[in-house]
Structures are given as C-alpha cells and as structure tokens.
Design an enzyme around this catalytic site. Structure first.
Site, PDB file in Angstrom:
ATOM      1  N   ASP A 386       0.816  -1.227   0.000  1.00 58.91           N
ATOM      2  CA  ASP A 386       0.000   0.000   0.000  1.00 58.91           C
ATOM      3  C   ASP A 386       0.846   1.272   0.000  1.00 58.91           C
ATOM      4  O   ASP A 386       0.539   2.235   0.704  1.00 58.91           O
ATOM      5  CB  ASP A 386      -0.942   0.014   1.211  1.00 58.91           C
ATOM      6  CG  ASP A 386      -2.010  -1.068   1.143  1.00 58.91           C
ATOM      7  OD1 ASP A 386      -2.034  -1.809   0.151  1.00 58.91           O
ATOM      8  OD2 ASP A 386      -2.804  -1.176   2.093  1.00 58.91           O
ATOM      9  N   ASP A 407      -0.264  -4.572  -3.657  1.00 59.77           N
ATOM     10  CA  ASP A 407      -1.254  -3.508  -3.898  1.00 59.77           C
ATOM     11  C   ASP A 407      -0.628  -2.126  -3.729  1.00 59.77           C
ATOM     12  O   ASP A 407      -1.221  -1.233  -3.119  1.00 59.77           O
ATOM     13  CB  ASP A 407      -2.435  -3.644  -2.924  1.00 59.77           C
ATOM     14  CG  ASP A 407      -3.095  -5.010  -2.971  1.00 59.77           C
ATOM     15  OD1 ASP A 407      -3.042  -5.661  -4.024  1.00 59.77           O
ATOM     16  OD2 ASP A 407      -3.665  -5.428  -1.937  1.00 59.77           O
TER      17      ASP A 407
END
EC number: 3.1.1.11
Length: 568
Positions: A386, A407
């Site tokens: 992230d 991600d």
C-alpha cells in the site's frame, strides 16, 4: 469574437442539452398565474412526474422518489431536483451519524480499535458531506455542461469513496460493528448512488447531443480564465510565477513563501511548522521549499490548506520518512501515510517520500492523496504494501518512481501516472506482489487508474525470486475496479497471466482492465487471464483514458509547469 457558424454550434449545443432537460419533465404543464386548489394539484402532479423522471436512471428508485417528494420540492426543474437530491443526501448522512453516535459509539468505546475506527469514520463522513456541498454550490450553465457534469461526478465519486472508506475502517477490526454501520448508513449510501446516477445520465447523453465541439471550446475558455500565454495562472503573483517557471526544469535556486531547513538556514525546521504558516482561506500558490535533509515527521496538508506547493532539492536529497503501519502498529491503513494530502490544488516536485515499515508491517502507506487537482512531478515514493494511496479526486503523477510489493498503487481516485517508473520490490517469503488494486465501488463513478507511458520493472533484489514470489499487474479491490495500462514498457517481472483475482470470482465480470500498445517481454497477452471484465481497447477507446479526456488535464495540469502528454 466567434463566427456565425460558431454561434450556430453553440446554439445547437445549448438547445441539445436544454432539450434533454425538457425531456426529463416532458409531462410538465404550463403554470397559471393565479393560485388556486387546482394549481396545487397541477403543481403536485407536475412535480411528481418530474421527480419520477429524474429518478428513472437510479438503482434505488423508491428511495429516490420518496426522499425527493418528502423534501416538498417547490420546483420541477431537473437541475433543481438533482441539487435537492444532494441536500437530502447530506441530511441523511447527518442523521445517520447522529444515530451512530448513540448506537455504535457506545459499543465502539469499549474496544480501542473499534473506537479508532468510529472516530475515523466520523471524519470520513464529514468529508463525504463536504463533497456533496461542493455539488450543491456548483453553478450550472448550459454553455459549460460538460465541465458541470464532470465536476459533479468527481465529487460524487469522492463522496462515495469517503463513505466506503468509513465502512472499510471497520473491516480492519474483529467486530460485527461494520454490519451495524452498513445498516445505519444504508439509506444515505443509496441516496449517494442515486445522485451519481442522475448526474451520470446527463453525461451519457452529451456525446449524442451534437456536442462534439464543446470539449475544445471549454478547454480554451478555461485556459483563458486561468492562465496567460505562458500557461501560468493569472492569479499567481510575480514571484511565485518566476519560481514555478524556474522549477519546471528541475531543482535550482528557490525563493519561496516558506523555507524548511534542518540546519537552521530557513524560517522553519519542520514541514509541519511551515504548513502552519499557510494563510487561512489561501487562494494563491503557497510555495514551501524543503531543503536537503531527512525529515522524520508525519505531514498533513489539510483541507484548509489549498494551493500548497512542496519543492525539494531532489527526490534523493529531500526525504520525508515515516514507519506507521497496520501489521505491527495496528494503525488504520488510512492513517498510516507519511504524507497526507487533503488540500486541493496541491503540487509536489523533487521530493522523496517513504514508509520504512517493511513487508512485515503490512499496510503501510507512504503517500495518501485525497485532494482534487493534485500533481506530483519527479518524486520518489517508496514502501512495501500500500505504498501510494490514490484515495479520491483528480490526480496526476509525472516522472515519478513508485516502489512496493502488495497492492502498492491503490485507491479510488481519477488518476494518471505518466512516464513513471513502477518498481516491484522483494516481498516477504510466500508473498505475491500486485502493482495495482483500484477501488471503484460504484459502476457510475468516473474514477480509474491509468498507467501511461510508464516502465514496470523489478528491484535487483526481487529479480532472483520472481518465479517464486510472482508479480501481477493488479487485482480488483472493489467490484468495479478499473485499470488501464497503455504505451508502457513491461519487463518480464510480470507473470504471463497478467492479473490476479482478489478472492474467488469476485468482480471478475464487473471489473474493467485493459492493456493497450504496451511493449517489453511482460506485455505479451497470449497467456493473459480471460475474465469477462478484461477489455480490448480500440484506438478510439484509448482516447477516453488520455490526459486531456480522462482528467480534462489541458485546463489545469500545464499551469503547474509539469511536463504533460495530452494524447496517447
């Protein structure tokens, strides 16, 4: 002065849009000048038909009709009714917040993690309301229908993103409170969806309404309003104008509104102190020069700090660092960012941003951006899971480097990364790497993630393990995840399958993923997954995701003096 042909085209444009708005209330009768019981009946009948017309494209029609009629509309004009929809949505969110403050807060206060989730949720719902207020306050003009609709869709998408993030914050804790919150905010979320549906209905008719000349005219008009011939906004003062022009070519001598230096050679030693000097109600660029150094601080550019610009001495010289994380520190993902940008019209150039939590820290954001019209140029953004949270609104990144593992570019903004280097890093043992996780939760949101002219590669430490710890272009975080990768060089660090499911068959039919005109050994699509949501773009389709079309970038990006490619 335009020609007669231009005037005729503008008349056709206005007539087309006006015609559409009339169609929405085609059954409306002429109002008589004398008030009577019959007039009241006619008004109710007209209003009811108008409400039914504007509610026709919504997914929650009963909620739409009941809420608008319950607000006793005094107008059957569709624009007035749509704006009334914004008003009742704000009212519903406030009422839901008040109810949650009694029912949910008492339960949440017994658990520190739940209490933190609730406090974050309160802030996010206020942010959602702020976006709806922007929609209410936006002036409507037929001559600028595309700009009007585009702004509303961006802000409504932002409001939906804030509400979704509120619910997600409860998903990070072991509790059944998320279900309670979903129940309490059910109506307000339906109303938000309905508002977006009504506005989107207008936008779907624009291309079919003989409006082909409007985009260029509006871009020209916006540039005339915002800038002089040198593409710097007219509201920029002479010193700021000189600085922005000088910084377009890279770092150099800087004379700014505020200087941050750890050695005492500036007015401030911390970035936060410099931000506190931003004038209230600031409407012009406030430029902060952050000199070379390592700044260990959590930086937040709040919504009350618009038009802030950070200029560093280089992405490897000016470094802002932090280590907040969810995995070990149990900090909500939304709050882990080293730098948080919430003030609109933010620009950053030549700085480095990192979250050093490492792969064991789990979700650990380096940069989170929720601002509208945010631009980053020549910045390095490093982390693991992230890394870059492109949360909401319009964002543009140029000549930046973004690194991470899981991600590491995610969120629900309307965002383009252009000419950027995307680096897959070495993950923990057994971890799989995903470059993107776009979070569009409503099919009508105007949001999406575009990688244009980028280079996807691997860190030297990752290369030896790429066959074991595989890397993918992305996975669908939310049901209508939308990611487009075009004219990008993809190294062989990406698995031939290309994309990875989130869980089972979730979103595989509803996502929108496309690869277009990419090169490199990882760009071969022969073995790509064959999900229903995988799209093959035509050259005409690809134009929809360029800077000038997807972001309407011609009207605001050049004014930042950041390099920008408008077309494919």
């Amino acid at each position: 002065m335009g020609s007669d042909g231009d005037k005729k085209k503008k008349f056709i444009v206005a007539g087309s849009v006006s015609g559409f708005l009339v169609i929405m209330v085609v059954s409306v009768a002429v109002v008589t000048s004398k008030h009577s019981p019959k007039d009241d009946e006619n008004h109710i009948r007209k209003t009811t038909k108008a409400v039914q017309a504007v509610c026709a494209p919504t997914d929650f029609k009963d909620t739409c009709v009941n809420s608008l009629m319950g607000a006793s509309p005094d107008s059957d004009d569709p624009v007035d009714l749509i704006k009334l929809g914004f008003k009742v949505t704000i009212k519903s969110i406030n009422e839901s917040l008040e109810k949650a403050s009694g029912d949910i807060k008492a339960k949440a206060d017994k658990n520190p993690e739940a209490k933190g989730a609730f406090e974050l949720c309160e802030k996010l719902m206020i942010d959602a309301i702020d976006d709806l207020k922007k929609c209410m306050d936006h002036g409507f003009s037929v001559d600028q229908i595309e700009v009007f609709v585009e702004d509303l869709r961006v802000w409504l998408s932002g409001s939906i993103a804030f509400q979704q993030t509120c619910m997600d914050s409860f998903g990070e804790i072991k509790s059944n409170l998320m279900q309670d919150m979903l129940k309490i905010f059910k109506t307000s979320r339906e109303l938000s969806s309905n508002s977006l549906a009504m506005v989107t209905r207008i936008s779907t008719l624009i291309p079919n309404s003989n409006l082909t000349g409007l985009t260029g005219a509006l871009a020209k008009y916006a540039r005339k309003l915002l800038s002089t011939e040198d593409s710097i906004p007219t509201w920029v003062g002479p010193e700021a104008r000189r600085l922005m022009a000088a910084q377009g070519g890279g770092p150099g001598p800087v004379k700014a509104n505020a200087v941050v230096a750890q050695d005492g050679t500036g007015q401030f030693k911390t970035i936060t102190d410099a931000l506190n000097a931003v004038p209230k109600g600031n409407k012009v660029p406030f430029i902060i020069h952050i000199k070379e150094g390592i700044y260990k601080e959590k930086v937040t550019v709040t919504k009350k700090m618009p038009h802030v610009t950070f200029i560093g001495d280089g992405p490897n010289k000016t470094l802002i660092t932090g280590s907040l994380n969810f995995g070990i520190g149990k900090v909500k993902t939304f709050l882990t960012a080293t730098i948080t940008i919430e003030g609109d019209h933010f620009t950053a150039k030549n700085i480095g941003i990192e979250n050093t939590a490492g792969p064991e820290g789990g979700q650990a954001v380096a940069l989170r951006v929720s601002a509208d019209y945010a631009v980053f140029h020549s910045c390095q953004i490093d982390g693991h899971q992230d890394t870059l949270y492109v949360h909401s609104h319009r964002q543009f990144y140029r000549d930046c480097t973004v690194s991470g593992t899981v991600d590491f570019i995610f969120g629900d903004a309307k965002c383009i990364l252009q000419n950027c280097k995307i680096v897959v890093r070495k993950p923990n043992k057994g971890q799989t790497c995903m470059v993107t996780a776009q979070g569009r939760s409503n099919v009508r949101e105007s949001t999406g993630l575009v990688l244009h002219g980028c280079h996807i590669t691997g860190d030297p430490a990752y290369i030896p393990m790429k066959s074991v710890n595989k890397a993918y272009l992305g996975r669908p975080w939310k049901e209508f995840s939308r990611t487009i990768i075009m004219k990008t060089t993809i190294d062989d660090v990406i698995d031939p399958a290309g994309w990875l499911p989130w869980s089972g068959d979730f979103a595989l039919k509803t996502l929108y993923y496309a690869e277009h005109m990419n090169t490199g050994p990882g760009s071969n699509q022969a073995q790509r997954v064959k999900w229903p949501g995988i799209k093959k773009l035509t050259p005409q389709d690809a134009l929809l995701y360029t800077g000038d079309r997807f972001l309407r970038g011609d009207t605001w990006i050049p004014q930042t003096q950041v390099p920008y490619t408008a077309k494919v």
